[in-house]
Design a protein around this motif. Structure first.
Motif, short mmCIF file in Angstrom:
data_model
loop_
_atom_site.label_atom_id
_atom_site.label_comp_id
_atom_site.label_asym_id
_atom_site.label_seq_id
_atom_site.Cartn_x
_atom_site.Cartn_y
_atom_site.Cartn_z
N LYS A 123 0.85 -1.19 0.00
CA LYS A 123 0.00 0.00 0.00
C LYS A 123 0.89 1.24 0.00
O LYS A 123 1.96 1.25 0.58
N GLY A 125 0.75 5.88 -0.48
CA GLY A 125 -0.09 7.07 -0.52
C GLY A 125 0.59 8.27 0.10
O GLY A 125 1.69 8.18 0.66
N PRO A 127 -0.51 10.70 2.81
CA PRO A 127 -1.50 11.05 3.84
C PRO A 127 -1.25 12.38 4.53
O PRO A 127 -1.90 12.67 5.54
N LYS A 130 -3.97 14.72 5.99
CA LYS A 130 -4.68 14.30 7.19
C LYS A 130 -4.06 14.90 8.46
O LYS A 130 -4.69 14.87 9.53
N TRP A 155 -6.03 11.03 -4.96
CA TRP A 155 -5.08 10.45 -4.00
C TRP A 155 -4.48 11.52 -3.11
O TRP A 155 -4.32 11.32 -1.91
N THR A 158 -7.44 13.30 -0.74
CA THR A 158 -8.07 12.47 0.29
C THR A 158 -7.04 11.96 1.29
O THR A 158 -7.37 11.71 2.45
N GLU A 160 -5.87 9.10 1.32
CA GLU A 160 -6.12 7.69 1.59
C GLU A 160 -5.00 6.81 1.02
O GLU A 160 -4.36 7.17 0.02
#
Length: 254
Positions: A123, A125, A127, A130, A155, A158, A160
């Motif tokens: 995975k 991303g 982040p 956030k 991507w 968000t 996520e």
């Protein structure tokens, strides 16, 4: 070279392993310096044609080491930037082998590479949003160059995490492997590259990277400036001779 980064050479390929599994291979200053030194070695050693970067312990990289950051460290080096790579990737091709997580700065390291191989359960991303931060290690600059604009926007905004299988669907990931197989697959790609003429490999990467910025009327002239020295090299003659003699070429990098 610091113990936080391990290096090995396999058939003309420099394998660079971020070796801080206890910290999910997060980047502190020592690690950034060591990665930068490995990139310098890749660029300067004529026996090396390509590189692979991966992480120890089943994960790629969790980004910046926040404990080190709070202690006042800045894991960036002059000329190459964060992690010793994001602002100044190597001139020679480099492949990221992703297992586990490649998040925040870890994903930005991967995006600084030329190709990505990922385990199916990996995975990645950005982040940062956030935490009210900005992915300023090249992630926002490179992501829309690697995948469709609207997907990159999703991507990035968000924050996520994205499955490697989705990355493969949108063309970010070159190859998917079963869990634990990313390094072997990346090494196979890199050794295939390293079997080719080193001058031609470096020149081809340079043209691919630089040509989008060239004015249309100048493209072939600028390409010629890069390609002609390779065409007139000893290696080009060796390539033709080896083909004629039905043998493997013996490259000299000249």
């Amino acid at each position: 070279m610091s113990d936080s980064v391990l290096t090995d050479v396999v058939e003309g390929v420099l394998v660079v392993t971020i070796n801080r599994p206890e910290a999910r291979n997060a980047i502190n200053t020592e690690t950034a310096v060591a990665i930068g030194e490995a990139m310098d070695r890749l660029d300067e050693d004529r026996s090396l044609v390509a590189g692979v970067i991966t992480g120890a312990g089943g994960t790629f990289c969790a980004g910046m080491d926040l404990k080190a950051f709070l202690a006042g460290e800045r894991p960036s080096i002059p000329g190459r930037g964060f992690a010793g790579i994001v602002e100044g990737p190597p001139v020679k091709p480099i492949i990221a082998a992703l297992e586990g997580y490649a998040i925040a700065g870890g994903f930005e390291i991967a995006l600084a590479c030329d190709m990505l191989v990922a385990a199916e359960d990996a995975k990645f991303g950005l982040p940062e949003v956030k935490r009210s931060l900005v992915a300023a290690g090249g992630g926002l600059l490179r992501l829309p160059q690697r995948i469709p604009y609207h997907v990159a926007m999703e991507w990035a905004l968000t924050g996520e995490l994205v499955a490697a299988t989705r990355g493969y669907e949108v063309g970010l990931v070159n190859r998917l492997t079963p869990k634990g197989g990313a390094l072997d697959e990346a090494l196979g790609m890199a050794t295939a590259i390293a079997a080719n003429g080193p001058l031609a490999v470096a020149a081809s990467k340079r043209i691919l990277i630089e040509s989008p910025e060239w004015p249309a009327a100048e493209r072939f002239d600028r390409q010629r400036e890069i390609s002609e020295p390779v065409r007139s090299s000893e290696d080009a003659r060796e390539g033709a001779t080896a083909f004629k003699e039905k043998r493997a070429p013996r490259w000299q990098g000249r």
